[in-house]
Design an enzyme around this catalytic site. Structure first.
Site, short mmCIF file in Angstrom:
data_model
loop_
_atom_site.label_atom_id
_atom_site.label_comp_id
_atom_site.label_asym_id
_atom_site.label_seq_id
_atom_site.Cartn_x
_atom_site.Cartn_y
_atom_site.Cartn_z
N ASP A 201 0.84 -1.20 0.00
CA ASP A 201 0.00 0.00 0.00
C ASP A 201 0.88 1.25 0.00
O ASP A 201 0.64 2.20 -0.76
CB ASP A 201 -0.91 -0.04 1.24
N LYS A 205 1.28 4.27 -3.02
CA LYS A 205 1.17 5.71 -2.76
C LYS A 205 2.47 6.43 -3.12
O LYS A 205 2.46 7.51 -3.72
CB LYS A 205 0.80 5.94 -1.29
#
Lengths: 442, 442
Positions: A201, A205
């Site tokens: 994750d 980003k």
């Protein structure tokens, strides 16, 4: 009054938050913009659940296709998540001339480079403030607020689950597995936590932040990624003794001569940051992004990285940005990735072996004479000098933990040395942990 | 390529920084915008000094009137500072159809309400990101990034000089007067430091933040303002013992029923913030602004609050925003104060006596029996309860310092109690210090 008509895909947690803002803050929004933003339609497979909102003026459908092709929708908010069918719905929305706002970092990280040219060609905007840093308006800061700067580095605590776990491990002296269980019970971690705790994750980003910072393309799959699952309470304590706190950071830096971006360094890993830094104070599920530019120096942005209301705040900020430029298209908005599409350049990712860092090395060695001498002489062979070395008390296993902090060297050189060290008969290969240290965080 | 032509008023520190960015980052700016931003003219009374930049393509004048009326200037950057002639030049620029960008908080705080309607009527933008928080893009965050929120509070360390002095006083255990001298020698404080150390600069910035946050009008002269000049090293130490650090904060909160802003609370004073808060870590000349909204919860923005390069970064960000909307006017930009001019409302400032706070009270009392009993019984009369009371060692003067931390009460009630306390024969009126405490900073 000009009106922007919004269609919403997905009435899960974030979707309900977005609907709630558009309904409850209707007057505030029009006072700010001098325009109306109206939620006209929403789609979800589950229309039976009561979401506690008055949807009587809103067309509900169980088929997202009704929204992305509807004549009375100017902007589609995609809150389905994941790659498909989100990608197809977004593409269809763009093809039907609709602006798109999404909180879906996976979608942007993997398919952004397919979606942005379509949007640019059609004069449409794709907003994704909520995809990175949750409620923190860090995308806007990077894209617009710092637009006068060549960006020199980006450091981010971008995953609230990891930060919650690391904070609890430190505060309670608890080990990873125990805290993970607690985080799962509290709803801070998924049943399968891999995506969060292994850094994926954060890497998604970071890949978006890096491309926006350096005018390059999004290369999520090339981000060097390590998670937090091998860290022990003892490692956190050792780092603390040396003046550092361990945080899972996403780090991006440009490299090249005379300010030209030639390669992009991107890495996600547990990182030692100075105890007195702003970054070290970011605890629990909070996120923070430090962005440094050649004129502005260090700046930092802090807030909630997830949750219904903060994430919805970012989604609606994007909607309001697009409403500002509406109905005359997006010629007047900053381009989604901070550089006009035609000037974004495909830059190679710097090989991890070439990156330079200071390292925290934790070894488990057999309690025999000469072991430390062997280890340190291998490091010396590789011209790696030590800033600190702590030999801890012997474990029950009769193995002795050694913790070292090195001065700067390349990853390639460090790994070559580590491979020789783990080849020593006295060193337990499974018990080697390498963390990286960043002194430049503010 | 569309071109925005910039005229610059003032070639002092910030002016040179702005010129430097526009010259050195020319290619970066056009890659971001897909438009050119060109510095065409600059005015300064002193044209003789060598600024180390190549001005050969730029028209130089010693008369700002040449710039604000020039046909070939689309945007005027005002970096003269102060009230006049800055106000007149900005007004003339607007009257001649030019957008304005300024770093002048005094101008916006005092004359903003005269300038904004003129700009709005002519479809022109006034940018002032650099006026608050220096390089930190906090105006953009508040105006656009958090636009979906009703703002619940704003807390800011907005003056680098005060923060530098307070940090040094704490680190060195030094008294105010000594550190001020050092700050003056280092160029961190002016020869006449009143504007900074007495909180006036912070009050100007706070009045702008508050009006932007709550859709109200700027009322700088109604901000309750206290500076840092009465704080001693001993006060900083007492606060620390109680778990707090002293920072000069600007604080703004809205009050009213059901989310309506009926009155605006605005105050600038030395404030106790929890040692573990993000705000407490902001040291030296750094600035930070915490903005909380009803959906986003707490957010914080941190960076350099002054200096040539950071301030110029914010000025050029504003120029680039306006360039995005250029040449079609500003119909597509967020309005300067975050609400369209016609929806901004004149809201009364909350009387200071009505504000509620927890208080830190330091008294000097004569070392006689019963004095503490007298003081605490007066507080009890006013229903002010104590969280902590520390009696310090006796001074050489045979006076004894007493430090108290109260629970929440109104300023009016507190002042009534203090006035009775200072009326006691055993209390030295000149040695009373009242600080306020904010537990809600993140």
């Amino acid at each position: 009054m000009t009106e922007l008509r919004v269609g919403l895909l997905g009435l899960g947690t974030i979707g309900v938050g977005v609907a709630r803002i558009l309904i409850e803050q209707k007057e505030l929004i029009s006072r700010r913009l001098g325009k109306e933003v109206r939620l006209v339609a929403a789609a979800d497979r589950d229309l039976a659940t009561d979401r506690g909102l008055d949807f009587s003026d809103i067309r509900l459908s169980d088929d997202a296709n009704d929204i992305v092709t509807a004549d009375d929708v100017d902007l589609v908010v995609e809150l389905i998540g994941g790659y498909e069918p989100a990608r197809s719905f977004v593409m269809t929305a763009l093809e039907h001339g609709k602006h798109v706002v999404t909180a879906n970092k996976a979608l942007i990280a993997k398919h952004g480079e397919e979606l942005f040219p379509v949007a640019a060609e059609k004069g449409l905007q794709i907003g994704f403030e909520a995809a990175v840093g949750g409620g923190i308006p860090c995308m806007k800061a990077l894209r617009e607020g710092l637009a006068a700067n060549a960006i020199e580095s980006v450091y981010g605590i971008l995953n609230g689950t990891c930060n919650f776990i690391l904070t609890k491990m430190e505060n309670e002296g608890a080990d990873y597995a125990d805290v993970l269980k607690e985080a799962q019970a509290l709803g801070y971690a998924e049943a399968d936590p891999t995506f969060d705790v292994e850094g994926i994750d954060t890497a998604q980003k970071l890949s978006i932040l890096a491309a926006m910072a350096f005018g390059s393309k999004i290369k999520f799959e090339e981000v060097f990624t390590e998670g937090i699952s091998k860290i022990t309470a003892a490692d956190i304590e050792s780092a603390h003794e040396m003046g550092y706190r361990i945080k899972l950071l996403g780090i991006a830096k440009p490299h090249g001569a005379e300010g030209e971006v030639e390669t992009v360094e991107m890495r996600v890993h547990p990182t030692l940051v100075p105890l007195a830094s702003q970054m070290a104070q970011v605890s629990d599920s909070y996120n923070a992004v430090q962005i440094s530019g050649d004129f502005v120096e260090h700046t930092m942005y802090f807030g909630r990285g997830a949750g219904e209301r903060p994430t919805a705040s970012a989604v609606v900020a994007d909607i309001m940005d697009i409403a500002s430029g509406f109905p005359d298209g997006i010629a007047h908005l900053a381009p989604p990735m901070g550089f006009v599409q035609s000037s974004r350049r495909d830059k190679p990712t710097m090989p991890m072996a070439d990156t330079e860092c200071e390292y925290f090395i934790r070894l488990m060695v057999k309690d025999k004479p000469g072991v430390i001498a062997s280890v340190t002489s291998i490091l010396a062979d590789h011209r790696i000098s030590l800033e600190a070395l702590i030999q801890k008390e012997r474990h029950a296993s009769h193995n002795v933990p050694i913790v070292m902090l090195t001065h700067e060297t390349t990853e390639g050189n460090l790994q070559a040395a580590i491979s020789r060290i783990t080849g020593l008969e006295a060193v337990e290969e499974d018990d080697v942990l390498i963390l990286r240290k960043e002194s430049a965080v503010a």
